[in-house]
Design an enzyme around this catalytic site. Structure first.
Site, PDB file in Angstrom:
ATOM      1  N   ASP A  67      44.889  45.646  31.634  1.00 21.11           N
ATOM      2  CA  ASP A  67      44.538  45.583  30.215  1.00 21.11           C
ATOM      3  C   ASP A  67      44.735  46.910  29.501  1.00 21.11           C
ATOM      4  O   ASP A  67      44.983  47.943  30.129  1.00 21.11           O
ATOM      5  CB  ASP A  67      43.089  45.090  30.050  1.00 21.11           C
ATOM      6  CG  ASP A  67      42.124  45.759  31.018  1.00 21.11           C
ATOM      7  OD1 ASP A  67      42.452  46.842  31.534  1.00 21.11           O
ATOM      8  OD2 ASP A  67      41.049  45.194  31.268  1.00 21.11           O
ATOM      9  N   ASN A 136      28.595  41.823  32.375  1.00 20.78           N
ATOM     10  CA  ASN A 136      28.490  40.443  31.873  1.00 20.78           C
ATOM     11  C   ASN A 136      29.421  39.492  32.634  1.00 20.78           C
ATOM     12  O   ASN A 136      29.625  38.361  32.218  1.00 20.78           O
ATOM     13  CB  ASN A 136      28.771  40.391  30.363  1.00 20.78           C
ATOM     14  CG  ASN A 136      30.212  40.789  30.020  1.00 20.78           C
ATOM     15  OD1 ASN A 136      31.030  41.026  30.918  1.00 20.78           O
ATOM     16  ND2 ASN A 136      30.523  40.848  28.736  1.00 20.78           N
ATOM     17  N   HIS A 138      32.683  39.935  33.158  1.00 21.20           N
ATOM     18  CA  HIS A 138      34.090  39.891  32.767  1.00 21.20           C
ATOM     19  C   HIS A 138      34.984  40.458  33.862  1.00 21.20           C
ATOM     20  O   HIS A 138      34.561  41.291  34.666  1.00 21.20           O
ATOM     21  CB  HIS A 138      34.342  40.561  31.404  1.00 21.20           C
ATOM     22  CG  HIS A 138      34.260  42.046  31.376  1.00 21.20           C
ATOM     23  ND1 HIS A 138      33.859  42.749  30.268  1.00 21.20           N
ATOM     24  CD2 HIS A 138      34.539  42.994  32.317  1.00 21.20           C
ATOM     25  CE1 HIS A 138      33.915  44.041  30.517  1.00 21.20           C
ATOM     26  NE2 HIS A 138      34.315  44.214  31.756  1.00 21.20           N
TER      27      HIS A 138
HETATM   28  P1  PGA Z   1      33.492  49.988  35.324  1.00 21.28           P
HETATM   29  O1  PGA Z   1      34.052  48.771  34.507  1.00 21.28           O
HETATM   30  O2  PGA Z   1      34.354  50.104  36.540  1.00 21.28           O
HETATM   31  O3  PGA Z   1      33.644  51.175  34.419  1.00 21.28           O
HETATM   32  O4  PGA Z   1      32.074  49.685  35.654  1.00 21.28           O
HETATM   33  C1  PGA Z   1      34.357  47.582  35.157  1.00 21.28           C
HETATM   34  C2  PGA Z   1      34.672  46.525  34.141  1.00 21.28           C
HETATM   35  O5  PGA Z   1      34.083  46.562  33.044  1.00 21.28           O
HETATM   36  O6  PGA Z   1      35.496  45.657  34.442  1.00 21.28           O
END
Ligand code: PGA
Length: 254
Positions: A67, A136, A138
């Site tokens: 992304d 959450n 995702h």
């Molecule tokens: P993070 O993010 O590795 O910074 O915890 C993971 C995500 O939001 O997919």
């Protein structure tokens, strides 16, 4: 889903790096799907150390990222282009043209999604896709409620995601409101998926994932539809009550 419980973040990073290095040794032309965020930072450090030790050659490897934020330039300090360059690409012998990240500044975002889908088709399914998980649930930027039948798409970021990521920006107002993300259908096309989760703030999401209920309000649950997913989790992200068996570093549950 296979679950590997490692003791620490460092151990999770090490385990994941072993998968990647073994894959590249097995097939020097491997396609890696890559994630950004705090979670894979340790993995990328391990890959760089291993590269510097002369163990792995990336000259034939291709990568495709999950992304990118809409509106951020490739050189913006918080863009995922910058993240990948600073944390991995500029430290290994990967060829720039072999690395792929959505262009968040494309004039026509719909066309950019179509272009990214074509890139994925040309490369073929990632041999290994690295994923993090949002608090959450995702995956990539596929927020709760996203259809499981989407390829690359433009998504509106949930306030909870913007708040979670605000730690990396000067303020929440600077966090983009949209992103381009590989959709869940594309994610599930990968041959093997490594889902990494570390730290207490992921505990709830991991508990929900391990409950096994599949629904679009919890995007990571789509991973139960894939035949080759390994969750590598540290003790603080792992909810011991979710499994009747308890054993650490490493424990493998199938
Ligand atoms: P993070 O993010 O590795 O910074 O915890 C993971 C995500 O939001 O997919």
């Amino acid at each position: 889903m296979k679950v590997i419980v490692n003791r620490t973040y460092e151990d999770v990073s090490h385990s994941a790096s072993q998968y990647i290095q073994t894959q590249i040794k097995h097939n020097p032309h491997s396609v890696l799907g890559l994630a950004t965020g705090s979670t894979p930072l340790g993995l990328y450090k391990k890959l760089v150390m291993d590269y510097r030790a002369g163990h792995t050659d990336y000259s034939k490897v291709s990568t495709i990222n999950l992304d990118e934020y809409v509106g951020l330039s490739k050189t913006h300090p918080q863009s995922y282009h910058t993240f990948m360059r600073n944390n991995l690409f500029s430290h290994i012998n990967i060829i720039d043209q072999h690395t792929h990240i959505p262009n968040g500044q494309a004039m026509n975002l719909g066309e950019e999604c179509a272009r990214y889908n074509r890139t994925l088709e040309l490369l073929g399914p990632p041999d290994i896709l690295i994923l993090g998980i949002g608090e959450n649930g995702h995956i990539g930027f596929n927020e709760p409620g996203t259809s499981f039948n989407e390829k690359t798409q433009v998504v509106k970021l949930k306030e909870s995601t913007r708040r979670a990521n605000a730690r990396l920006f000067s303020s929440i107002h600077d966090v983009p409101k949209e992103a381009i993300t590989m959709g869940i259908e594309s994610i599930l096309s990968s041959t093997c998926i490594l889902l990494l989760a570390t730290g207490e703030r992921k505990n709830k999401a991991i508990q929900q994932l391990l409950e096994g209920k599949i629904h679009e309000e919890f995007p990571a649950s789509a991973l139960h539809l894939h035949p080759n997913v390994t969750l590598i989790v540290d003790e603080s992200a792992y909810n011991r009550d979710a499994s009747p068996r308890q054993s650490f570093n490493p424990a493998i549950y199938e």
